[in-house]
Design a protein around this motif. Sequence first.
Motif, PDB file in Angstrom:
ATOM      1  N   PRO A   1      -6.413  19.068  -2.285  1.00  0.00           N
ATOM      2  CA  PRO A   1      -7.496  18.786  -1.192  1.00  0.00           C
ATOM      3  C   PRO A   1      -8.926  19.546  -1.648  1.00  0.00           C
ATOM      4  O   PRO A   1      -9.003  20.557  -2.051  1.00  0.00           O
ATOM      5  CB  PRO A   1      -6.753  19.297   0.049  1.00  0.00           C
ATOM      6  CG  PRO A   1      -5.506  19.820  -0.301  1.00  0.00           C
ATOM      7  CD  PRO A   1      -5.512  19.777  -1.755  1.00  0.00           C
ATOM      8  N   ARG A   2      -9.828  18.588  -1.120  1.00  0.00           N
ATOM      9  CA  ARG A   2     -11.133  19.231  -1.249  1.00  0.00           C
ATOM     10  C   ARG A   2     -11.838  18.821  -0.297  1.00  0.00           C
ATOM     11  O   ARG A   2     -11.955  17.676   0.431  1.00  0.00           O
ATOM     12  CB  ARG A   2     -11.833  18.338  -2.687  1.00  0.00           C
ATOM     13  CG  ARG A   2     -11.140  18.457  -3.918  1.00  0.00           C
ATOM     14  CD  ARG A   2     -11.731  17.641  -4.829  1.00  0.00           C
ATOM     15  NE  ARG A   2     -11.659  16.292  -4.854  1.00  0.00           N
ATOM     16  CZ  ARG A   2     -10.828  15.510  -5.159  1.00  0.00           C
ATOM     17  NH1 ARG A   2      -9.425  16.164  -5.729  1.00  0.00           N
ATOM     18  NH2 ARG A   2     -10.788  14.302  -5.030  1.00  0.00           N
ATOM     19  N   ARG A   3     -12.829  19.823   0.315  1.00  0.00           N
ATOM     20  CA  ARG A   3     -13.696  19.867   1.528  1.00  0.00           C
ATOM     21  C   ARG A   3     -14.896  20.667   1.337  1.00  0.00           C
ATOM     22  O   ARG A   3     -15.070  21.785   0.509  1.00  0.00           O
ATOM     23  CB  ARG A   3     -12.936  20.585   2.689  1.00  0.00           C
ATOM     24  CG  ARG A   3     -11.292  19.857   3.101  1.00  0.00           C
ATOM     25  CD  ARG A   3     -11.750  18.469   3.423  1.00  0.00           C
ATOM     26  NE  ARG A   3     -10.392  17.849   3.861  1.00  0.00           N
ATOM     27  CZ  ARG A   3      -9.484  17.209   2.986  1.00  0.00           C
ATOM     28  NH1 ARG A   3      -9.699  17.398   1.965  1.00  0.00           N
ATOM     29  NH2 ARG A   3      -8.455  17.092   3.627  1.00  0.00           N
ATOM     30  N   VAL A   4     -15.704  20.205   1.839  1.00  0.00           N
ATOM     31  CA  VAL A   4     -17.242  21.007   1.830  1.00  0.00           C
ATOM     32  C   VAL A   4     -17.366  21.573   3.225  1.00  0.00           C
ATOM     33  O   VAL A   4     -17.017  20.759   4.509  1.00  0.00           O
ATOM     34  CB  VAL A   4     -18.241  19.870   1.453  1.00  0.00           C
ATOM     35  CG1 VAL A   4     -19.831  20.575   1.809  1.00  0.00           C
ATOM     36  CG2 VAL A   4     -18.471  19.290   0.086  1.00  0.00           C
ATOM     37  N   ILE A   5     -17.677  22.652   3.296  1.00  0.00           N
ATOM     38  CA  ILE A   5     -17.881  23.508   4.777  1.00  0.00           C
ATOM     39  C   ILE A   5     -19.269  23.867   4.711  1.00  0.00           C
ATOM     40  O   ILE A   5     -19.993  24.401   3.880  1.00  0.00           O
ATOM     41  CB  ILE A   5     -16.863  24.694   4.909  1.00  0.00           C
ATOM     42  CG1 ILE A   5     -16.960  25.354   6.221  1.00  0.00           C
ATOM     43  CG2 ILE A   5     -16.809  25.508   3.740  1.00  0.00           C
ATOM     44  CD1 ILE A   5     -15.855  26.311   6.538  1.00  0.00           C
ATOM     45  N   ARG A   6     -20.017  23.883   6.102  1.00  0.00           N
ATOM     46  CA  ARG A   6     -21.203  24.424   6.185  1.00  0.00           C
ATOM     47  C   ARG A   6     -21.104  25.273   7.362  1.00  0.00           C
ATOM     48  O   ARG A   6     -21.056  24.806   8.490  1.00  0.00           O
ATOM     49  CB  ARG A   6     -22.085  23.299   6.580  1.00  0.00           C
ATOM     50  CG  ARG A   6     -22.510  22.516   5.144  1.00  0.00           C
ATOM     51  CD  ARG A   6     -23.488  21.291   5.599  1.00  0.00           C
ATOM     52  NE  ARG A   6     -23.473  20.407   4.220  1.00  0.00           N
ATOM     53  CZ  ARG A   6     -22.806  19.536   3.771  1.00  0.00           C
ATOM     54  NH1 ARG A   6     -21.669  19.204   4.632  1.00  0.00           N
ATOM     55  NH2 ARG A   6     -23.119  18.968   2.815  1.00  0.00           N
TER      56      ARG A   6
ATOM     57  N   GLY B   1      -2.393  17.522 -12.092  1.00  0.00           N
ATOM     58  CA  GLY B   1      -2.174  17.624 -10.732  1.00  0.00           C
ATOM     59  C   GLY B   1      -3.536  17.833  -9.878  1.00  0.00           C
ATOM     60  O   GLY B   1      -3.650  17.865  -8.691  1.00  0.00           O
ATOM     61  N   SER B   2      -4.620  18.297 -10.768  1.00  0.00           N
ATOM     62  CA  SER B   2      -5.967  18.649  -9.825  1.00  0.00           C
ATOM     63  C   SER B   2      -6.439  17.313  -8.935  1.00  0.00           C
ATOM     64  O   SER B   2      -7.171  17.681  -7.994  1.00  0.00           O
ATOM     65  CB  SER B   2      -6.913  19.209 -10.918  1.00  0.00           C
ATOM     66  OG  SER B   2      -7.307  18.728 -11.873  1.00  0.00           O
TER      67      SER B   2
ATOM     68  N   PRO C   1     -16.539  15.072  -8.396  1.00  0.00           N
ATOM     69  CA  PRO C   1     -16.149  13.833  -9.497  1.00  0.00           C
ATOM     70  C   PRO C   1     -15.499  14.634 -10.591  1.00  0.00           C
ATOM     71  O   PRO C   1     -14.156  14.011 -11.045  1.00  0.00           O
ATOM     72  CB  PRO C   1     -17.297  13.385  -9.899  1.00  0.00           C
ATOM     73  CG  PRO C   1     -18.295  13.704  -8.684  1.00  0.00           C
ATOM     74  CD  PRO C   1     -17.950  14.874  -8.345  1.00  0.00           C
ATOM     75  N   TRP C   2     -15.797  15.725 -10.940  1.00  0.00           N
ATOM     76  CA  TRP C   2     -15.085  16.404 -12.196  1.00  0.00           C
ATOM     77  C   TRP C   2     -13.635  17.004 -11.851  1.00  0.00           C
ATOM     78  O   TRP C   2     -12.688  16.512 -12.502  1.00  0.00           O
ATOM     79  CB  TRP C   2     -15.794  17.828 -12.468  1.00  0.00           C
ATOM     80  CG  TRP C   2     -15.394  18.527 -13.359  1.00  0.00           C
ATOM     81  CD1 TRP C   2     -15.203  18.372 -14.911  1.00  0.00           C
ATOM     82  CD2 TRP C   2     -14.709  19.866 -13.371  1.00  0.00           C
ATOM     83  NE1 TRP C   2     -14.705  19.449 -15.604  1.00  0.00           N
ATOM     84  CE2 TRP C   2     -14.380  20.412 -14.333  1.00  0.00           C
ATOM     85  CE3 TRP C   2     -14.378  20.513 -12.173  1.00  0.00           C
ATOM     86  CZ2 TRP C   2     -13.570  21.689 -15.009  1.00  0.00           C
ATOM     87  CZ3 TRP C   2     -13.715  21.746 -12.374  1.00  0.00           C
ATOM     88  CH2 TRP C   2     -13.257  22.385 -13.562  1.00  0.00           C
ATOM     89  N   LEU C   3     -13.284  17.250 -10.281  1.00  0.00           N
ATOM     90  CA  LEU C   3     -12.047  17.666  -9.887  1.00  0.00           C
ATOM     91  C   LEU C   3     -11.237  16.384  -9.665  1.00  0.00           C
ATOM     92  O   LEU C   3     -10.104  16.153 -10.012  1.00  0.00           O
ATOM     93  CB  LEU C   3     -12.338  18.139  -8.571  1.00  0.00           C
ATOM     94  CG  LEU C   3     -12.758  19.590  -8.674  1.00  0.00           C
ATOM     95  CD1 LEU C   3     -13.079  20.344  -7.385  1.00  0.00           C
ATOM     96  CD2 LEU C   3     -11.657  20.818  -9.233  1.00  0.00           C
ATOM     97  N   ALA C   4     -11.801  15.319  -9.319  1.00  0.00           N
ATOM     98  CA  ALA C   4     -11.149  14.121  -8.890  1.00  0.00           C
ATOM     99  C   ALA C   4     -10.732  13.327 -10.418  1.00  0.00           C
ATOM    100  O   ALA C   4      -9.533  12.519 -10.364  1.00  0.00           O
ATOM    101  CB  ALA C   4     -11.976  13.131  -8.068  1.00  0.00           C
ATOM    102  N   ALA C   5     -11.380  13.525 -11.481  1.00  0.00           N
ATOM    103  CA  ALA C   5     -11.284  12.963 -12.741  1.00  0.00           C
ATOM    104  C   ALA C   5      -9.830  13.978 -13.286  1.00  0.00           C
ATOM    105  O   ALA C   5      -9.389  13.628 -14.264  1.00  0.00           O
ATOM    106  CB  ALA C   5     -12.204  12.957 -13.364  1.00  0.00           C
ATOM    107  N   GLY C   6      -9.674  14.929 -12.753  1.00  0.00           N
ATOM    108  CA  GLY C   6      -8.445  15.821 -13.434  1.00  0.00           C
ATOM    109  C   GLY C   6      -8.826  16.533 -14.486  1.00  0.00           C
ATOM    110  O   GLY C   6      -8.000  17.326 -15.078  1.00  0.00           O
ATOM    111  N   ALA C   7     -10.245  17.136 -14.462  1.00  0.00           N
ATOM    112  CA  ALA C   7     -10.764  18.031 -15.688  1.00  0.00           C
ATOM    113  C   ALA C   7     -10.006  19.313 -15.689  1.00  0.00           C
ATOM    114  O   ALA C   7      -9.594  19.915 -16.468  1.00  0.00           O
ATOM    115  CB  ALA C   7     -12.171  18.177 -15.516  1.00  0.00           C
TER     116      ALA C   7
END
Length: 108
Positions: A18-23, A13-14, A3-9
């Motif tokens: 692209p944001r992904r979670v990898i396991r 441009g942030s 959420p911090w990234l999506a809010a542009g903190a």
Amino acid sequence: MMPWLAAGAPGPGSPRWPRRVIRPADRPLRELAMVLAEVAGADPVSVYRSLSAAPSEAPMLVEQAVRIATSRGPVLGPGGAADAACAPPRLVLVVGQFEELFTASSRR
């Protein structure tokens, strides 16, 4: 963090990064290839082969995937001009393994 990234903190441009979670579990290279392929709209087998053949080229593959995902151009500022203050596009890759530590220990 997402959420911090999506809010542009992190900066201008942030929210477009692209944001992904990898396991990764027992096949981290395979999982990375699948994520990069999904971000870039590429063939996962080709990406996997590229990573396997030249692991040192991973940063270049990530950069290529991010450029494709963010429309292959610089981050544009107001009026469509490139804005030097804008953060460059990046791939945010969260590696989730902590819970696997508990899963592995419970199998013993």
